[in-house]
Design a protein around this motif. Structure first.
Motif, PDB file in Angstrom:
ATOM      1  N   LEU A  59      10.233  -1.630  -6.114  1.00 26.70           N
ATOM      2  CA  LEU A  59       9.199  -0.723  -5.616  1.00 26.70           C
ATOM      3  C   LEU A  59       9.490   0.713  -6.039  1.00 26.70           C
ATOM      4  CD1 LEU A  59       8.743  -2.174  -2.040  1.00 26.70           C
ATOM      5  CD2 LEU A  59       7.347  -2.593  -4.061  1.00 26.70           C
ATOM      6  N   VAL A  60      10.746   1.101  -5.975  1.00 25.88           N
ATOM      7  CA  VAL A  60      11.133   2.444  -6.403  1.00 25.88           C
ATOM      8  C   VAL A  60      10.892   2.599  -7.903  1.00 25.88           C
ATOM      9  CG1 VAL A  60      13.077   4.045  -6.626  1.00 25.88           C
ATOM     10  CG2 VAL A  60      12.792   2.717  -4.532  1.00 25.88           C
ATOM     11  N   THR A  61      11.222   1.568  -8.659  1.00 33.14           N
ATOM     12  CA  THR A  61      11.011   1.605 -10.101  1.00 33.14           C
ATOM     13  C   THR A  61       9.537   1.761 -10.442  1.00 33.14           C
ATOM     14  OG1 THR A  61      12.954   0.210 -10.418  1.00 33.14           O
ATOM     15  CG2 THR A  61      11.406   0.355 -12.252  1.00 33.14           C
ATOM     16  N   ASN A  70       2.900   7.721 -15.826  1.00 27.80           N
ATOM     17  CA  ASN A  70       1.461   7.533 -15.620  1.00 27.80           C
ATOM     18  C   ASN A  70       1.039   6.064 -15.784  1.00 27.80           C
ATOM     19  OD1 ASN A  70       0.973  10.281 -15.095  1.00 27.80           O
ATOM     20  ND2 ASN A  70       0.956  10.695 -17.292  1.00 27.80           N
ATOM     21  N   GLU A  71       1.906   5.156 -15.330  1.00 30.03           N
ATOM     22  CA  GLU A  71       1.571   3.728 -15.374  1.00 30.03           C
ATOM     23  C   GLU A  71       0.486   3.426 -14.343  1.00 30.03           C
ATOM     24  OE1 GLU A  71       2.732   1.211 -17.276  1.00 30.03           O
ATOM     25  OE2 GLU A  71       4.021   2.539 -18.430  1.00 30.03           O
ATOM     26  N   ARG A  72      -0.278   2.388 -14.602  1.00 28.25           N
ATOM     27  CA  ARG A  72      -1.328   1.978 -13.666  1.00 28.25           C
ATOM     28  C   ARG A  72      -0.786   0.942 -12.699  1.00 28.25           C
ATOM     29  NH1 ARG A  72      -6.409  -0.376 -16.229  1.00 28.25           N
ATOM     30  NH2 ARG A  72      -4.997  -2.039 -15.759  1.00 28.25           N
ATOM     31  N   VAL A  73      -1.258   1.006 -11.467  1.00 27.15           N
ATOM     32  CA  VAL A  73      -0.915  -0.012 -10.480  1.00 27.15           C
ATOM     33  C   VAL A  73      -2.039  -1.041 -10.480  1.00 27.15           C
ATOM     34  CG1 VAL A  73      -0.454  -0.477  -8.051  1.00 27.15           C
ATOM     35  CG2 VAL A  73       0.356   1.645  -9.083  1.00 27.15           C
ATOM     36  N   GLY A  81       4.312  -5.877  -4.584  1.00 26.85           N
ATOM     37  CA  GLY A  81       4.937  -4.865  -3.737  1.00 26.85           C
ATOM     38  C   GLY A  81       4.748  -5.144  -2.262  1.00 26.85           C
ATOM     39  N   ALA A  82       3.546  -5.552  -1.896  1.00 25.13           N
ATOM     40  CA  ALA A  82       3.281  -5.892  -0.491  1.00 25.13           C
ATOM     41  C   ALA A  82       4.110  -7.093  -0.052  1.00 25.13           C
ATOM     42  CB  ALA A  82       1.789  -6.171  -0.296  1.00 25.13           C
ATOM     43  N   ALA A  86       6.821  -7.087   2.907  1.00 24.66           N
ATOM     44  CA  ALA A  86       6.711  -8.062   4.002  1.00 24.66           C
ATOM     45  C   ALA A  86       8.011  -8.844   4.160  1.00 24.66           C
ATOM     46  CB  ALA A  86       5.542  -9.015   3.743  1.00 24.66           C
ATOM     47  N   GLY A  87       8.634  -9.209   3.053  1.00 23.34           N
ATOM     48  CA  GLY A  87       9.898  -9.929   3.121  1.00 23.34           C
ATOM     49  C   GLY A  87      11.005  -9.080   3.721  1.00 23.34           C
ATOM     50  N   VAL A  88      11.069  -7.823   3.331  1.00 25.03           N
ATOM     51  CA  VAL A  88      12.082  -6.919   3.898  1.00 25.03           C
ATOM     52  C   VAL A  88      11.832  -6.732   5.380  1.00 25.03           C
ATOM     53  CG1 VAL A  88      12.926  -4.532   3.873  1.00 25.03           C
ATOM     54  CG2 VAL A  88      12.582  -5.764   1.730  1.00 25.03           C
TER      55      VAL A  88
END
Length: 96
Positions: A59-61, A70-73, A81-82, A86-88
């Motif tokens: 997630l940090v990466t 400027n990468e797209r999500v 990521g979600a 949720a696992g954490v």
């Protein structure tokens, strides 16, 4: 050792200063400092807390890639990521 094998095929004059500085950065920051920080955090926080925090590294990466490169999500990336969050959360909530 593998890197040394690749370097044998490149003439020393073909490699510029930026390449050598990049190699130095990778050797010092990515290896030595990262391992020192990892072992320091193990001593301070214990394996149970630190292992769960390691799952947040992707997630940090991604956040850094979005901010700096400027990468797209995309939707699959956001869903991944979600799922990680949720696992954490699930692991941390069961510990207490």
């Amino acid at each position: 050792m593998l890197a040394l094998g690749f370097c044998a095929h490149v003439a020393r004059g073909e490699v510029g200063a930026v390449t050598w500085m990049s190699l130095g950065y990778l050797a010092i920051c990515s290896s030595i400092l990262a391992y020192a920080a990892w072992y320091w955090s193990l001593v301070k926080g214990g394996i149970a807390r630190i292992a769960v925090a390691r799952f947040c590294n992707p997630l940090v990466t991604v956040a850094l890639a979005v901010a700096i490169l400027n990468e797209r999500v995309t939707w699959p990336l956001a869903l991944s990521g979600a799922t990680i969050l949720a696992g954490v959360w699930l692991v941390q909530s069961r510990r207490g």
